[in-house]
Motif scaffolding. Sequence first.
Motif, PDB file in Angstrom:
ATOM      1  N   ALA A   1     -22.459  11.891  19.189  1.00 38.88           N
ATOM      2  CA  ALA A   1     -22.052  10.636  17.881  1.00 38.88           C
ATOM      3  C   ALA A   1     -20.798  11.445  17.344  1.00 38.88           C
ATOM      4  CB  ALA A   1     -23.236  10.007  17.131  1.00 38.88           C
TER       5      ALA A   1
ATOM      6  N   SER B   1     -29.657   1.420  15.311  1.00 39.55           N
ATOM      7  CA  SER B   1     -30.703   1.950  14.934  1.00 39.55           C
ATOM      8  C   SER B   1     -31.649   0.817  13.899  1.00 39.55           C
ATOM      9  CB  SER B   1     -30.591   3.267  14.513  1.00 39.55           C
ATOM     10  OG  SER B   1     -29.893   3.169  13.267  1.00 39.55           O
TER      11      SER B   1
ATOM     12  N   SER C   1     -23.358   7.681  25.406  1.00 42.91           N
ATOM     13  CA  SER C   1     -24.817   7.876  26.265  1.00 42.91           C
ATOM     14  C   SER C   1     -24.625   9.108  26.919  1.00 42.91           C
ATOM     15  CB  SER C   1     -25.268   6.429  26.540  1.00 42.91           C
ATOM     16  OG  SER C   1     -25.634   5.753  25.853  1.00 42.91           O
TER      17      SER C   1
ATOM     18  N   TRP D   1     -15.811   4.045  13.265  1.00 39.40           N
ATOM     19  CA  TRP D   1     -16.560   5.562  13.934  1.00 39.40           C
ATOM     20  C   TRP D   1     -16.013   6.079  14.728  1.00 39.40           C
ATOM     21  CZ3 TRP D   1     -19.091   0.820  12.489  1.00 39.40           C
ATOM     22  CH2 TRP D   1     -19.784   0.448  11.394  1.00 39.40           C
TER      23      TRP D   1
ATOM     24  N   ARG E   1     -27.416  14.284  19.595  1.00 41.81           N
ATOM     25  CA  ARG E   1     -28.935  13.862  19.600  1.00 41.81           C
ATOM     26  C   ARG E   1     -29.371  13.530  21.012  1.00 41.81           C
ATOM     27  NH1 ARG E   1     -29.384  14.604  14.241  1.00 41.81           N
ATOM     28  NH2 ARG E   1     -27.757  13.710  13.009  1.00 41.81           N
TER      29      ARG E   1
ATOM     30  N   ALA F   1     -25.636  -1.210  12.440  1.00 42.15           N
ATOM     31  CA  ALA F   1     -25.995   0.003  13.189  1.00 42.15           C
ATOM     32  C   ALA F   1     -26.919  -0.426  14.213  1.00 42.15           C
ATOM     33  CB  ALA F   1     -26.492   1.218  12.266  1.00 42.15           C
TER      34      ALA F   1
ATOM     35  N   TYR G   1     -27.569  11.325  23.374  1.00 42.59           N
ATOM     36  CA  TYR G   1     -26.030  10.829  23.202  1.00 42.59           C
ATOM     37  C   TYR G   1     -25.293  11.943  22.284  1.00 42.59           C
ATOM     38  CZ  TYR G   1     -27.849   9.361  18.635  1.00 42.59           C
ATOM     39  OH  TYR G   1     -28.300   9.285  17.158  1.00 42.59           O
TER      40      TYR G   1
ATOM     41  N   ALA H   1     -20.638   6.421  19.690  1.00 42.36           N
ATOM     42  CA  ALA H   1     -21.475   7.271  20.543  1.00 42.36           C
ATOM     43  C   ALA H   1     -21.494   7.277  21.760  1.00 42.36           C
ATOM     44  CB  ALA H   1     -22.982   6.715  20.094  1.00 42.36           C
TER      45      ALA H   1
ATOM     46  N   PRO I   1     -32.558   5.125   8.993  1.00 42.11           N
ATOM     47  CA  PRO I   1     -32.134   5.849  10.047  1.00 42.11           C
ATOM     48  C   PRO I   1     -31.157   6.991   9.656  1.00 42.11           C
ATOM     49  CG  PRO I   1     -32.305   3.638  10.721  1.00 42.11           C
ATOM     50  CD  PRO I   1     -32.692   3.787   9.142  1.00 42.11           C
ATOM     51  N   LYS I   2     -31.255   8.172  10.480  1.00 39.32           N
ATOM     52  CA  LYS I   2     -30.462   9.051  10.143  1.00 39.32           C
ATOM     53  C   LYS I   2     -29.045   9.322  10.862  1.00 39.32           C
ATOM     54  CE  LYS I   2     -33.191  10.370   6.715  1.00 39.32           C
ATOM     55  NZ  LYS I   2     -34.168   9.599   6.691  1.00 39.32           N
ATOM     56  N   ASP I   3     -28.876   8.485  11.823  1.00 43.95           N
ATOM     57  CA  ASP I   3     -27.546   8.445  12.544  1.00 43.95           C
ATOM     58  C   ASP I   3     -26.396   8.357  11.566  1.00 43.95           C
ATOM     59  OD1 ASP I   3     -26.972   5.276  13.242  1.00 43.95           O
ATOM     60  OD2 ASP I   3     -29.000   5.719  13.031  1.00 43.95           O
ATOM     61  N   ASN I   4     -25.102   8.530  11.998  1.00 38.85           N
ATOM     62  CA  ASN I   4     -24.046   8.481  11.305  1.00 38.85           C
ATOM     63  C   ASN I   4     -23.715   7.073  10.732  1.00 38.85           C
ATOM     64  OD1 ASN I   4     -21.501   9.560  10.014  1.00 38.85           O
ATOM     65  ND2 ASN I   4     -20.505   8.607  11.887  1.00 38.85           N
TER      66      ASN I   4
END
Length: 376
Positions: free
Chosen positions: A110, A235, A53, A118, A105, A233, A108, A51, A296-299
């Motif tokens: 990702a 998140s 920022s 990742w 997002r 993660a 950021y 990710a 959380p829906k982030d990768n």
Amino acid sequence: MEIVKTDVLVIGGGGAGMRAALAAREKGAEVLLVSKTPLGKSTCTYLSGGAFSLAVEGISRETHFKNTLQAGKGINDPEFVKILVEEAPERVRELHRFGLKGAWRKGYFACLGKAPSWGAPLTDLLADSARERGIAEKPWVIIFDLLAEDGKIKGALGFEFRRGVPIAFLSKATVLANGGGGALYPRNDNPVRTTGDGYALAFQAGCRLRDMEFVQFIPIGLAEEGSPGLLLAVSLPDAGRIVNSSGEDVLEKYQIVDKPVAVRCRDTFSQAIMKEEERGERVFIDLRALGDKDWPKDNMAMSQKQMLRDRFSCAARLLRIYPTVHFFIGGVSTEPDGGTEVPGLFAAGEVVGGLHGANRMGGNALSEIIVFGYRA
């Protein structure tokens, strides 16, 4: 001894090194990338959360600037922070145009890599771009000294350890981009070859180092007995709860409120865990209440969900966490273009100090390597 000549010698095959090599090649220079592994592999960029920022998707440059200074306790070099904030969005859009797949997002971008690498889509893209543009590479090489003549760096001495061959690299300019030193610590999430070589090389050549007292521990290292360390993660702490053995809410107890806590409060969060440990308490992440809807829906979080449920039974029990070394904040003192006080020597990426102050905000590492790698 083999002798290899080039215009620009880049030491380090991670994101900063490859971006610096591409920028030099764009200006017509002959470039050689020297690294301990094949380009991009087993680097901090490759194993990162993937990710960046950025001031995008509703986050302003002013907010990114303020959050970076707040995380760094206000001792960041403001000129470096300003450059990061202003140039990172365009550098990432440039990568996106080159073919880097990812999700935009709030605040950021990702990469869509898979656990635990990742950042692989980024390193793969940069490595492919370097090869397509005719950048030479020399893997499996440890650089152990820089060559100086009349006060100017003219290359480096290395050892290709797979063949057992010493090599002298002669260059018009040399770029240090060989990362930090996290692997020097017993508990870390860095590749095993991240051993601080760049700091020693720069210091021995006459460069000043700054902020070396600051080493970032990330608080969310999984610490389950009998299992290898795993970086969770970022998140997940906000989605679940952080509790001690007595059931107290640790974040509430220490008034750690800036979210995402594992992005903006890595130092105070890690300190809170250590204070609890000193009191005889252990600290856990509680994910038991998270169903599919709340996860959380982030990768990064999505790629860990099934593993945490199946292997660690996070839906049924608490998981112990403990700080792990993640990033060296300090490093070589440079100008914004990567130039050091030693002529002929430049530096970019984690090997450089000043940008992050006393503590790095999550996601700024990848933004740093593409902004200042390009500049170097």
